[in-house]
Design an enzyme around this catalytic site. Structure first.
Site, PDB file in Angstrom:
ATOM      1  N   ASP A   1       0.831  -1.207   0.000  1.00  9.52           N
ATOM      2  CA  ASP A   1       0.000   0.000   0.000  1.00  9.52           C
ATOM      3  C   ASP A   1       0.872   1.265   0.000  1.00  9.52           C
ATOM      4  OD1 ASP A   1      -2.325   1.457   0.009  1.00  9.52           O
ATOM      5  OD2 ASP A   1      -2.659   1.292   2.163  1.00  9.52           O
TER       6      ASP A   1
ATOM      7  N   ARG B   1      -0.440   9.120 -10.128  1.00  6.32           N
ATOM      8  CA  ARG B   1      -0.473   7.912  -9.290  1.00  6.32           C
ATOM      9  C   ARG B   1       0.194   6.713  -9.986  1.00  6.32           C
ATOM     10  NH1 ARG B   1      -3.969   7.449  -5.236  1.00  6.32           N
ATOM     11  NH2 ARG B   1      -4.319   5.244  -5.708  1.00  6.32           N
TER      12      ARG B   1
ATOM     13  N   HIS C   1       2.743   3.372  -8.924  1.00  7.47           N
ATOM     14  CA  HIS C   1       2.602   1.935  -9.196  1.00  7.47           C
ATOM     15  C   HIS C   1       3.846   1.418  -9.922  1.00  7.47           C
ATOM     16  CE1 HIS C   1      -1.397   2.114  -7.670  1.00  7.47           C
ATOM     17  NE2 HIS C   1      -1.911   2.789  -8.686  1.00  7.47           N
TER      18      HIS C   1
ATOM     19  N   LEU D   1      10.900 -20.691  -5.008  1.00  9.08           N
ATOM     20  CA  LEU D   1       9.867 -19.794  -4.468  1.00  9.08           C
ATOM     21  C   LEU D   1       8.588 -19.882  -5.300  1.00  9.08           C
ATOM     22  CD1 LEU D   1       8.980 -17.251  -2.798  1.00  9.08           C
ATOM     23  CD2 LEU D   1      10.115 -15.876  -4.557  1.00  9.08           C
TER      24      LEU D   1
END
Ligand code: FPP
Length: 255
Positions: A35, A48, A52, A146
């Protein structure tokens, strides 16, 4: 995303030494609520989407560290069911960032034995993104290092609704007796049926919320909330959080 940016396989600036972490107490599964991308961009007077993009670089760092220290599962909350309500241009940018990430990282996922999977209402993703995701999941299906679980179009409550519906159908058809329903059966009908519950849940950007993430699975997860915004989350802080996890006493409700 800058194509010249380091990929998952780029080696760490400072090698992770066993004197930083107890390698015998590495969490099996780390889940992260990534977040703060929007706030990171806003602080810099940027769109924005730039937040990201920088956040995708942090994803690569976290994947690399998890691979280096031997984490089994890394679950990343990349797009929630609620995120579909964001402005169309932000959704489009997030989807194309995801597709670009999958395409550019495929090679290094293979080189590093990383399996990529996804949980959520994947049928809601744009066709091209879903096709790329399916190809990447297929390509990496036999990798046994992983495992990255991307939570996409994911919501914990929708997952529970889907689980209830599936079990109800099995009860209706006589496959399951109502009195046989137990925690194992519930777990087996979640998107995460073959994924262990997270040992450690990390949330960045300081919000003290779960935000509809892995509601059933985090019953006994250790939680760490850091004020750091996701694009600023560093390898040092990630290692410090894992170190802190190793010092915690997990009692699972017992004394
Ligand atoms: C929350 O920040 C973050 C998201 C909704 C998207 C997470 C996406 C990435 C980290 C990048 C792409 C992911 C991958 C796997 C390549 P926010 O926008 O809610 O931030 P804010 O709360 O500050 O507005």
């Amino acid at each position: 995303m800058n194509s010249s940016s380091p990929s998952i396989s780029a080696s760490s600036k400072t090698p992770i030494k066993s004197d930083i972490l107890d390698l015998s107490k590495i969490p099996e599964h780390i889940a992260i609520i990534m977040d703060g991308n929007g706030r990171w961009a806003k602080k810099r007077f940027l769109n924005r989407v730039k937040g990201h993009e920088k956040g995708a670089e942090t994803v690569k760092m976290v994947v690399r560290v998890c691979r280096e220290i031997g984490i089994g599962h890394l679950t990343l909350f990349a797009f929630s069911t609620e995120n579909w309500q964001r402005p169309k241009n932000e959704i489009t940018a997030l989807m194309s960032l995801l597709k670009k990430f999958l395409l550019t990282e495929q090679k290094s996922l293979m080189e590093n034995e990383i399996r990529l999977r996804a949980i959520g209402q994947l049928e809601k993703l744009p066709e091209d993104v879903l096709a790329t995701l399916n190809r990447t999941m297929h390509l990496t299906r036999n990798n046994h290092g992983l495992q990255i679980n991307l939570a996409l179009s994911y919501g914990g409550r929708s997952e529970i609704v889907d689980m209830v519906r599936q079990i109800a159908e099995k009860v209706q058809s006589g496959m399951i007796l109502p009195e046989a329903i137990n925690r194992e059966i519930v777990s087996q009908h979640l998107y995460t049926s073959d994924i262990p519950d997270p040992d450690l849940l990390i949330r960045t950007s300081g919000e003290m919320r779960i935000s509809n993430f892995l509601l059933w699975q985090i019953a006994y997860s250790e939680i760490c909330v850091t004020d750091t915004l996701w694009p600023d989350f560093s390898e040092d802080e990630f290692l410090a959080i894992i170190k802190n996890f190793q010092c915690r006493e997990r009692r699972f409700g017992k004394v």
